[in-house]
Design a protein around this motif. Structure first.
Motif, PDB file in Angstrom:
ATOM      1  N   SER A 245      14.164  16.399   1.073  1.00 14.06           N
ATOM      2  CA  SER A 245      13.582  17.289   2.155  1.00 14.06           C
ATOM      3  C   SER A 245      14.753  17.506   3.228  1.00 14.06           C
ATOM      4  N   VAL A 246      14.924  18.641   3.699  1.00  9.77           N
ATOM      5  CA  VAL A 246      15.765  18.831   4.967  1.00  9.77           C
ATOM      6  C   VAL A 246      15.039  19.413   5.985  1.00  9.77           C
ATOM      7  N   ALA A 247      15.226  19.004   7.299  1.00  9.62           N
ATOM      8  CA  ALA A 247      14.939  19.359   8.460  1.00  9.62           C
ATOM      9  C   ALA A 247      16.076  19.317   9.401  1.00  9.62           C
ATOM     10  N   PRO A 248      16.820  20.561   9.425  1.00  8.06           N
ATOM     11  CA  PRO A 248      18.002  20.777  10.305  1.00  8.06           C
ATOM     12  C   PRO A 248      17.537  20.622  11.885  1.00  8.06           C
ATOM     13  N   PRO A 249      17.981  20.281  12.790  1.00 10.50           N
ATOM     14  CA  PRO A 249      19.247  19.752  12.727  1.00 10.50           C
ATOM     15  C   PRO A 249      19.073  18.156  13.017  1.00 10.50           C
ATOM     16  N   HIS A 250      17.781  17.616  12.488  1.00 11.65           N
ATOM     17  CA  HIS A 250      17.837  16.245  12.877  1.00 11.65           C
ATOM     18  C   HIS A 250      17.346  15.159  11.634  1.00 11.65           C
ATOM     19  N   LYS A 251      16.906  15.924  10.629  1.00 12.43           N
ATOM     20  CA  LYS A 251      16.341  14.676   9.641  1.00 12.43           C
ATOM     21  C   LYS A 251      16.612  15.453   8.275  1.00 12.43           C
ATOM     22  N   LEU A 252      16.709  14.246   7.318  1.00 13.92           N
ATOM     23  CA  LEU A 252      16.691  14.749   6.092  1.00 13.92           C
ATOM     24  C   LEU A 252      16.305  13.597   5.242  1.00 13.92           C
ATOM     25  N   ARG A 253      15.647  13.842   3.953  1.00 13.25           N
ATOM     26  CA  ARG A 253      15.254  12.813   3.227  1.00 13.25           C
ATOM     27  C   ARG A 253      15.623  12.662   1.587  1.00 13.25           C
ATOM     28  N   VAL A 254      16.294  11.474   1.242  1.00 18.57           N
ATOM     29  CA  VAL A 254      16.553  11.494  -0.223  1.00 18.57           C
ATOM     30  C   VAL A 254      15.730  10.309  -0.980  1.00 18.57           C
TER      31      VAL A 254
ATOM     32  N   TRP B 270      25.363   8.224 -12.809  1.00 14.65           N
ATOM     33  CA  TRP B 270      26.316   7.803 -13.633  1.00 14.65           C
ATOM     34  C   TRP B 270      26.868   6.333 -13.520  1.00 14.65           C
ATOM     35  N   GLY B 271      26.975   5.937 -12.131  1.00 10.17           N
ATOM     36  CA  GLY B 271      27.361   4.838 -11.444  1.00 10.17           C
ATOM     37  C   GLY B 271      26.361   3.724 -11.238  1.00 10.17           C
ATOM     38  N   GLN B 272      26.533   3.222 -10.089  1.00 12.34           N
ATOM     39  CA  GLN B 272      25.392   1.915  -9.857  1.00 12.34           C
ATOM     40  C   GLN B 272      24.007   2.514  -9.438  1.00 12.34           C
ATOM     41  N   VAL B 273      22.952   2.489 -10.035  1.00 16.87           N
ATOM     42  CA  VAL B 273      21.736   2.939  -9.659  1.00 16.87           C
ATOM     43  C   VAL B 273      21.299   2.242  -8.605  1.00 16.87           C
ATOM     44  N   ALA B 274      20.713   3.137  -7.389  1.00 20.65           N
ATOM     45  CA  ALA B 274      20.282   2.191  -6.282  1.00 20.65           C
ATOM     46  C   ALA B 274      19.139   1.343  -6.443  1.00 20.65           C
ATOM     47  N   SER B 275      18.960   0.390  -5.594  1.00 16.69           N
ATOM     48  CA  SER B 275      18.105  -0.559  -5.857  1.00 16.69           C
ATOM     49  C   SER B 275      16.809   0.067  -4.594  1.00 16.69           C
ATOM     50  N   ILE B 276      17.251   0.824  -3.436  1.00 22.05           N
ATOM     51  CA  ILE B 276      16.293   1.414  -2.730  1.00 22.05           C
ATOM     52  C   ILE B 276      15.781   2.576  -3.222  1.00 22.05           C
ATOM     53  N   ALA B 277      14.529   2.783  -3.060  1.00 20.57           N
ATOM     54  CA  ALA B 277      13.811   3.817  -3.577  1.00 20.57           C
ATOM     55  C   ALA B 277      14.034   5.205  -3.020  1.00 20.57           C
ATOM     56  N   SER B 278      14.305   5.181  -1.626  1.00 14.89           N
ATOM     57  CA  SER B 278      14.349   6.189  -0.831  1.00 14.89           C
ATOM     58  C   SER B 278      14.965   5.946   0.593  1.00 14.89           C
ATOM     59  N   ALA B 279      15.508   7.068   1.270  1.00 16.41           N
ATOM     60  CA  ALA B 279      16.110   6.794   2.553  1.00 16.41           C
ATOM     61  C   ALA B 279      16.074   8.197   3.363  1.00 16.41           C
ATOM     62  N   GLU B 280      16.072   8.160   4.662  1.00 12.52           N
ATOM     63  CA  GLU B 280      16.254   9.241   5.408  1.00 12.52           C
ATOM     64  C   GLU B 280      17.279   8.951   6.583  1.00 12.52           C
ATOM     65  N   TYR B 281      17.788  10.131   6.902  1.00  9.42           N
ATOM     66  CA  TYR B 281      18.801  10.247   8.017  1.00  9.42           C
ATOM     67  C   TYR B 281      17.984  10.871   9.506  1.00  9.42           C
ATOM     68  N   LEU B 282      18.378  10.290  10.430  1.00 11.42           N
ATOM     69  CA  LEU B 282      17.461  10.695  11.608  1.00 11.42           C
ATOM     70  C   LEU B 282      18.935  10.788  12.787  1.00 11.42           C
ATOM     71  N   THR B 283      18.756  12.312  13.294  1.00 14.30           N
ATOM     72  CA  THR B 283      19.830  12.188  14.319  1.00 14.30           C
ATOM     73  C   THR B 283      19.350  11.795  15.713  1.00 14.30           C
ATOM     74  N   GLY B 284      20.132  10.832  16.393  1.00 11.52           N
ATOM     75  CA  GLY B 284      19.685  10.449  17.656  1.00 11.52           C
ATOM     76  C   GLY B 284      21.051  10.631  18.341  1.00 11.52           C
ATOM     77  N   HIS B 285      20.972  12.135  18.759  1.00 10.44           N
ATOM     78  CA  HIS B 285      22.038  12.652  19.575  1.00 10.44           C
ATOM     79  C   HIS B 285      22.698  11.892  20.857  1.00 10.44           C
ATOM     80  N   ARG B 286      21.813  11.084  21.729  1.00  8.07           N
ATOM     81  CA  ARG B 286      22.394  10.498  22.627  1.00  8.07           C
ATOM     82  C   ARG B 286      22.141   8.965  22.235  1.00  8.07           C
ATOM     83  N   GLY B 287      23.227   8.243  22.797  1.00  4.26           N
ATOM     84  CA  GLY B 287      23.553   6.925  22.322  1.00  4.26           C
ATOM     85  C   GLY B 287      22.207   6.208  22.783  1.00  4.26           C
ATOM     86  N   GLU B 288      21.486   6.325  23.990  1.00  6.42           N
ATOM     87  CA  GLU B 288      20.588   5.612  24.067  1.00  6.42           C
ATOM     88  C   GLU B 288      19.327   5.560  23.104  1.00  6.42           C
TER      89      GLU B 288
END
Length: 511
Positions: free
Chosen positions: A183-192, A199-217
């Motif tokens: 899933s992709v929800a620009p500009p702040h979130k995606l999930r894999v 072909w390489g090292q298969v992941a141990s982790i089942a899923s992951a997501e990326y969250l944009t925190g534009h501000r450092g705080e």
């Protein structure tokens, strides 16, 4: 009515606590990554950096943490004696996320798509791309030894032909990486989720997501609350807060990036090299490194840090603050101190706009320190924080006066690629020199494109680095140390200084 208000208040409080408890107790085998950069589309040429880091897409050539070019989707490559014909031998049994096998035709299709974009491959003198039996042949119109490094860039990923629509636009991102996009929800979130046929090292982790925190705080709060397992690009000023949080470890890593002041060398106040030298001499780099960046010893005396050795001059002296010399230089140019403490020449005040951006939170604090230090010299600096896109826009329309930037010299594995972009064009590039009246550096960079003797290449690179340190079309401030906050439940974390890969498939999560 009073009781109703109390019920509403308790409902809001319960909602906040419930929401926080969810954040603080992430799913056992799900990883959440927080980063500063937003993404707007699936187009690798624009936003591939997010998708390579999250392990969705891959390139023919990989890069080690030491900057060495390694096999990626190509197991090896070779070049003809005239340096015009390159052959990249493809890895067997690579499967795209739609189940299609990668072959030479799909690789050529991907690279042809990248060539149509405004990216790194468009700058390569490619004459022809051909698909063979397990091999891709690239014929050049002139020698270009940077080709393997360019093919390691995120804009040049290999994706399934089904990723493109009939007009060649990327409408779904079907890569070959260890995680597939769900899933992709620009500009702040995606999930894999984990790709079992990798072909390489298969992941141990089942899923992951990326969250944009534009501000450092925001990223600090995400790390502190447990909303993110890994938070990249933490503000150095927040180290005290996070160091007191028992479930978070802080990692500090040197990366091939420098904090620089990009100046308009054609500006009436900055066109003399003595003016740029005076600004440089007025900077207290040691103070900025220690007090602002919390990284003593990171002060920069040239553009490119030591790990990129050919472009780093080891015997250059440090750029120490010398207000007496800085004052003498501006006095010699006719800039006299005015009644309000700002220098004046020909009835013009030495007043400049400096822009920077919040994607990298330390830049705004460094900009404020620079403003105060240059004020002591009689130079008024007005700081504004804007989007990073304002810098190339200001370069193109000529309105930019100064900008505080963090330039990544590992953007392409060989720094020559970035140097060509920044200094090879007439009057410079969007993130490099601006209106700098120098023809020698572009000519030397052009020579390096075709130079095959390593010793001669190093001599030329060192000469260019010295020239840039003397004439200061960009003023170096500090070499870059990146801070990452990692939750203790994350095992096998490692950092990629070239910022190409989060290595998610190597990590494990404690239960």
């Amino acid at each position: 009515m009073h009781n109703l208000k109390r019920l509403v208040w308790f409902g809001m409080l319960f909602g906040i606590l419930f929401h926080s408890s969810i954040f603080a107790q992430p799913a056992n085998n799900h990883l959440t990554v927080g980063g500063p950069f937003e993404f707007t589309s699936l187009n690798p040429s624009q936003n591939g950096y997010v998708f390579t880091r999250m392990g969705v897409v891959e390139t023919l050539v990989d890069v080690s943490p030491e900057g060495e070019l390694l096999p990626g989707l190509a197991t090896h490559w070779e070049v003809s004696e005239d340096r015009l014909s390159w052959r990249f031998y493809l890895r067997d049994d690579v499967v795209f996320h739609d189940g299609r096998l990668m072959d030479a035709t799909s690789v050529v299709n991907s690279l042809e798509g990248a060539r149509q974009q405004h990216g790194t491959l468009a700058q390569v003198p490619v004459d022809q791309l051909q698909a063979g039996d397990g091999v891709v042949e690239i014929t050049l119109s002139s020698p270009y030894h940077l080709l393997p490094a360019v093919l390691a860039h995120y804009a040049n990923v290999v994706i399934s032909p089904d990723s493109f629509d009939e007009e060649g636009r990327v409408t779904q991102l079907l890569g070959s990486g260890s995680f597939r996009l769900t899933s992709v929800a620009p500009p702040h979130k995606l999930r894999v989720e984990r790709f079992e046929e990798y072909w390489g090292q298969v992941a141990s982790i089942a899923s992951a997501e990326y969250l944009t925190g534009h501000r450092g705080e925001s990223r600090v709060l995400q790390a502190r609350s447990g909303q993110t397992d890994i938070s990249y690009t933490i503000d150095p000023a927040s180290t005290g807060i996070l160091s007191r949080v028992s479930h978070v470890n802080l990692h500090s890593e040197l990366i091939p990036r420098s904090i620089l002041i990009k100046v308009n060398s054609g500006h009436p106040y900055l066109k003399e090299v003595e003016a740029r030298q005076a600004l440089s001499l007025a900077l207290d780099r040691s103070g900025i490194a220690a007090a602002v960046l919390r990284a003593p010893g990171s002060e920069a005396n040239q553009l490119i840090p030591a790990p990129l050795g050919d472009w780093h001059v080891a015997d250059l002296p440090p750029m120490e603050r010398d207000m007496q010399q800085a004052t003498a230089l501006l006095d010699g140019l006719g800039w006299q101190l005015g009644a309000d403490g700002v220098r004046v020449r020909d009835n013009q005040r030495f007043s400049l706009d400096l822009i920077t951006y919040a994607d990298r939170p330390e830049l705004t604090v460094v900009a404020t320190a620079i403003q105060a230090q240059l004020a002591e010299l009689g130079v008024e600096v007005r700081v504004s924080v804007t989007n990073s896109s304002a810098i190339p826009a200001g370069h193109q329309d000529g309105s930019l006066e100064m900008a505080l930037i963090a330039r990544n010299y590992g953007f392409i594995a060989d720094p020559l690629g970035v140097m060509l972009a920044d200094f090879g064009a007439d009057k410079g590039g969007d993130w490099g020199a601006m209106q700098w009246d120098n023809t020698e550096v572009p000519a030397l960079l052009k020579t390096l494109e075709e130079e095959t003797d390593p010793q001669r290449s190093r001599e030329i690179s060192q000469g260019i680095a010295r020239m840039l340190a003397e004439e200061l079309p960009l003023i170096p401030v500090s070499f870059y140390t990146q801070l990452t906050a990692v939750n203790q439940r994350v095992q096998n974390f490692r950092f990629d200084p070239f910022e190409r890969n989060y290595y998610l498939n190597e990590m494990e999560l404690s239960q």
